[in-house]
Design a protein around this motif. Structure first.
Motif, mmCIF file in Angstrom:
data_model
loop_
_atom_site.group_PDB
_atom_site.id
_atom_site.type_symbol
_atom_site.label_atom_id
_atom_site.label_comp_id
_atom_site.label_asym_id
_atom_site.label_seq_id
_atom_site.Cartn_x
_atom_site.Cartn_y
_atom_site.Cartn_z
ATOM 1 N N UNK A 50 0.859 -1.187 0.000
ATOM 2 C CA UNK A 50 0.000 0.000 0.000
ATOM 3 C C UNK A 50 0.890 1.230 0.000
ATOM 4 N N UNK A 51 0.661 2.106 -0.954
ATOM 5 C CA UNK A 51 1.424 3.341 -1.033
ATOM 6 C C UNK A 51 0.882 4.316 0.005
ATOM 7 N N UNK A 52 1.725 4.758 0.910
ATOM 8 C CA UNK A 52 1.299 5.685 1.963
ATOM 9 C C UNK A 52 1.651 7.126 1.609
ATOM 10 N N UNK A 53 2.779 7.296 0.903
ATOM 11 C CA UNK A 53 3.183 8.631 0.466
ATOM 12 C C UNK A 53 4.015 8.500 -0.797
ATOM 13 N N UNK A 54 3.711 9.339 -1.777
ATOM 14 C CA UNK A 54 4.455 9.357 -3.042
ATOM 15 C C UNK A 54 5.895 9.803 -2.803
ATOM 16 N N UNK A 55 6.785 9.410 -3.713
ATOM 17 C CA UNK A 55 8.154 9.922 -3.694
ATOM 18 C C UNK A 55 8.073 11.398 -4.097
ATOM 19 N N UNK A 56 9.016 12.205 -3.622
ATOM 20 C CA UNK A 56 9.022 13.624 -3.989
ATOM 21 C C UNK A 56 10.427 14.187 -3.899
ATOM 22 N N UNK A 57 10.583 15.391 -4.473
ATOM 23 C CA UNK A 57 11.851 16.113 -4.407
ATOM 24 C C UNK A 57 11.614 17.427 -3.678
ATOM 25 N N UNK A 58 12.574 17.811 -2.855
ATOM 26 C CA UNK A 58 12.484 19.092 -2.156
ATOM 27 C C UNK A 58 13.902 19.624 -1.986
ATOM 28 N N UNK A 59 14.095 20.868 -2.381
ATOM 29 C CA UNK A 59 15.419 21.501 -2.283
ATOM 30 C C UNK A 59 16.516 20.642 -2.891
ATOM 31 N N UNK A 60 16.189 20.024 -4.044
ATOM 32 C CA UNK A 60 17.165 19.204 -4.760
ATOM 33 C C UNK A 60 17.404 17.825 -4.171
ATOM 34 N N UNK A 61 16.721 17.517 -3.098
ATOM 35 C CA UNK A 61 16.893 16.205 -2.469
ATOM 36 C C UNK A 61 15.709 15.303 -2.811
ATOM 37 N N UNK A 62 16.022 14.054 -3.153
ATOM 38 C CA UNK A 62 14.975 13.081 -3.490
ATOM 39 C C UNK A 62 14.560 12.317 -2.231
#
Length: 141
Positions: A50-62
């Protein structure tokens, strides 16, 4: 049945080509097989994700996605779906994943364990209440 230790001291168990993290989880698998064979449930799946939170990028960090991998997903005769985790205790990481799961998914999430004293399979929340009541009665007497 081959066995090896896990981080919580339980032994990995292999049944029907599936590797389970503990003897108790393997035992629950056998229970579900029996229920399916006797038309008590429609079917079940092993280790649903079960996906709880999508992958994301913030301030150049994955940041990687957050997934919850349950032990079982049971499809009941009435069409309802129950997600089951077989645990001896609730870890802090699991408590967070449980909250995220409860917000995002409509399925019932059950934590179960096996306690002979209370008749076999029991939900962890119910077991905690029974133990608390038993402790109160012991202190009161």
């Amino acid at each position: 049945m081959s066995q090896q230790k896990t981080k919580y001291g339980s032994k990995k168990v292999e049944i029907d080509g599936h590797v389970f993290d503990s003897k108790i989880e393997a035992r629950y698998y056998q229970q579900l097989k029996w229920l399916q064979e006797h038309n008590q449930i429609l079917f079940f799946r092993l280790q649903p994700r079960y996906l709880l939170q999508e992958a994301f990028r913030k301030n150049g960090k994955a940041f990687r996605k957050i997934e919850y991998i349950a032990d079982f997903e049971v499809h009941h005769l009435d069409g309802s779906i129950e997600v089951i985790d077989v645990k001896g205790m609730e870890t802090e990481a699991f408590k967070i994943k449980r909250k995220l799961f409860e917000k995002k998914y409509p399925h019932k999430l059950s934590l179960v364990t096996y306690v002979k004293k209370y008749g076999g399979w029991i939900e962890l929340d119910k077991l905690k209440k029974l133990r608390k009541e038993a402790k109160k009665q012991k202190v009161g007497s």
